[in-house]
Design a protein around this motif. Structure first.
Motif, PDB file in Angstrom:
ATOM      1  N   SER A  21      -1.816 -31.655   9.902  1.00 45.17           N
ATOM      2  CA  SER A  21      -1.077 -30.725   9.051  1.00 45.17           C
ATOM      3  C   SER A  21      -1.430 -30.938   7.582  1.00 45.17           C
ATOM      4  O   SER A  21      -1.216 -32.019   7.041  1.00 45.17           O
ATOM      5  CB  SER A  21       0.427 -30.917   9.247  1.00 45.17           C
ATOM      6  OG  SER A  21       0.793 -30.653  10.586  1.00 45.17           O
ATOM      7  N   ASP A  79      -0.875 -28.516   4.166  1.00 46.34           N
ATOM      8  CA  ASP A  79      -0.388 -27.236   3.669  1.00 46.34           C
ATOM      9  C   ASP A  79      -0.935 -26.863   2.293  1.00 46.34           C
ATOM     10  O   ASP A  79      -0.783 -25.715   1.859  1.00 46.34           O
ATOM     11  CB  ASP A  79       1.141 -27.236   3.612  1.00 46.34           C
ATOM     12  CG  ASP A  79       1.756 -27.328   4.998  1.00 46.34           C
ATOM     13  OD1 ASP A  79       1.177 -26.754   5.943  1.00 46.34           O
ATOM     14  OD2 ASP A  79       2.800 -27.975   5.143  1.00 46.34           O
ATOM     15  N   THR A  94      -2.058 -25.169   8.640  1.00 54.29           N
ATOM     16  CA  THR A  94      -1.569 -24.828   7.309  1.00 54.29           C
ATOM     17  C   THR A  94      -0.455 -23.794   7.419  1.00 54.29           C
ATOM     18  O   THR A  94      -0.704 -22.652   7.824  1.00 54.29           O
ATOM     19  CB  THR A  94      -2.709 -24.276   6.430  1.00 54.29           C
ATOM     20  OG1 THR A  94      -3.756 -25.248   6.347  1.00 54.29           O
ATOM     21  CG2 THR A  94      -2.205 -23.939   5.040  1.00 54.29           C
TER      22      THR A  94
END
Length: 323
Positions: free
Chosen positions: A113, A115, A155
């Protein structure tokens, strides 16, 4: 009965990050340790699911790599007949030190992950230090080196926060040859979701095609709902998961096991079955567990994910469900 072949297993609700859409600020209480499923209990449930056609298991959290003994647990899962694919979703912070061990244990693939590619914004959204982003990227590189392929980067799209970085993520995919998957922000158990924060996948695709031209459909290892595309003139592969704007409930092949032993038939529905209660009961039997799961999979057909989504029926926060 739907063909359920994919089980997402949360091994812990603990995490070293505090991502705003997953673990809102102010969270101080976690599931008490005695209420967390033991590894042998999870293995028993996975074994039962394997008898019913599940062949793919994804480990989530919280952050799964904060739980001790995760490598041995993966090794045990890999020995279960019928389980051919074990993957893991992680924030990547511990991946640089664990990637090769996870591969040796039997892990096939990993999703990380990320972002934002801006250290300051990364610190803001995760509640971690600015240097954490570089450690996470090192984890991505370690996963590639360990052949945990295909390595994918998840994302979550947040309007006004990371939608200005779309081209940077395409370049990241091109440079590291990992698939970047853009995921629509979902209204799961918190106030962070709002129309002001939401941006549909269609807008992101338009931005990419305005720069690079039409995207080319790309065949990739497919277990989930992502639609993958090759970006013309690059080595980049981009995936889209339109959780809100384009429902894919009719294609859903998964169920979720929370770290406290609840079988969740749909992410957005609070209908759960307490498997921990069954496997810890004095009169437990494997057949009883198996019959419970058979009944649960029949119920899966009756769960209306779109209705649950539209009513915002999910009250549990993401870190208590499993990412």
């Amino acid at each position: 009965m739907k063909n359920i072949s994919y089980l997402r297993v949360s091994v812990t609700d603990r995490c070293n990050f505090r991502c705003k859409y997953c673990m809102p600020e102010g969270v101080k209480e976690f599931i008490p340790h005695p209420e967390i499923l033991r590894y042998e209990e999870i293995s028993l449930i996975v074994k039962a699911f394997s008898k019913l056609g599940v062949d793919s298991v994804r480990l989530t959290g919280g952050e799964p790599l904060v739980r001790k003994g995760i490598e041995s647990f993966i090794s045990d899962l890999s020995q279960i007949d019928g389980i051919s694919d074990i993957s893991l979703t992680t924030n990547g912070y511990f991946l640089s030190e664990k990637a090769s061990l996870l591969k040796e244990a039997g892990l096939k693939r990993v999703n990380v992950s990320i972002d934002t590619l801006d250290p300051e914004k990364f610190s803001f959204i995760t509640g971690s230090s600015k240097s954490s982003l570089f450690r996470v990227i090192d984890g991505v590189l370690a996963a590639i080196e360990a052949n945990l392929n295909p390595v994918k980067v998840n994302t979550v799209l947040i309007k006004g926060f990371n939608d200005s970085e779309i081209e940077e993520f395409v370049k990241f995919s091109d440079e590291f040859q990992v698939e970047v998957r853009f995921i629509e922000l979902m209204p799961v158990g918190g106030k962070f979701f709002s129309q002001e924060n939401f941006i549909p996948i269609s807008e992101i695709r338009e931005k990419i095609e305005a720069i690079y031209g039409p995207l080319e459909p790309y065949k990739n290892y497919k277990k989930g709902p992502a639609k993958s595309f090759k970006v013309s003139g690059t080595k980049a592969v981009i995936g889209f998961i339109p959780s809100i704007s384009e429902h894919f409930c009719h294609e859903c092949n998964r169920v979720r096991l929370t770290s406290d032993g609840k079988l969740r038939l749909c992410l957005m529905s609070d209908k759960e079955i307490n498997l921990k209660e069954i496997i810890r009961s004095p009169d437990f039997s494997f057949d009883k567990l198996l019959n419970t799961l058979k009944g649960a999979l029949l119920l899966k057909c009756k769960v209306n994910g779109i209705e649950a989504l539209e009513s915002l029926g999910c009250s549990r926060k993401m870190f208590t469900i499993g990412g």
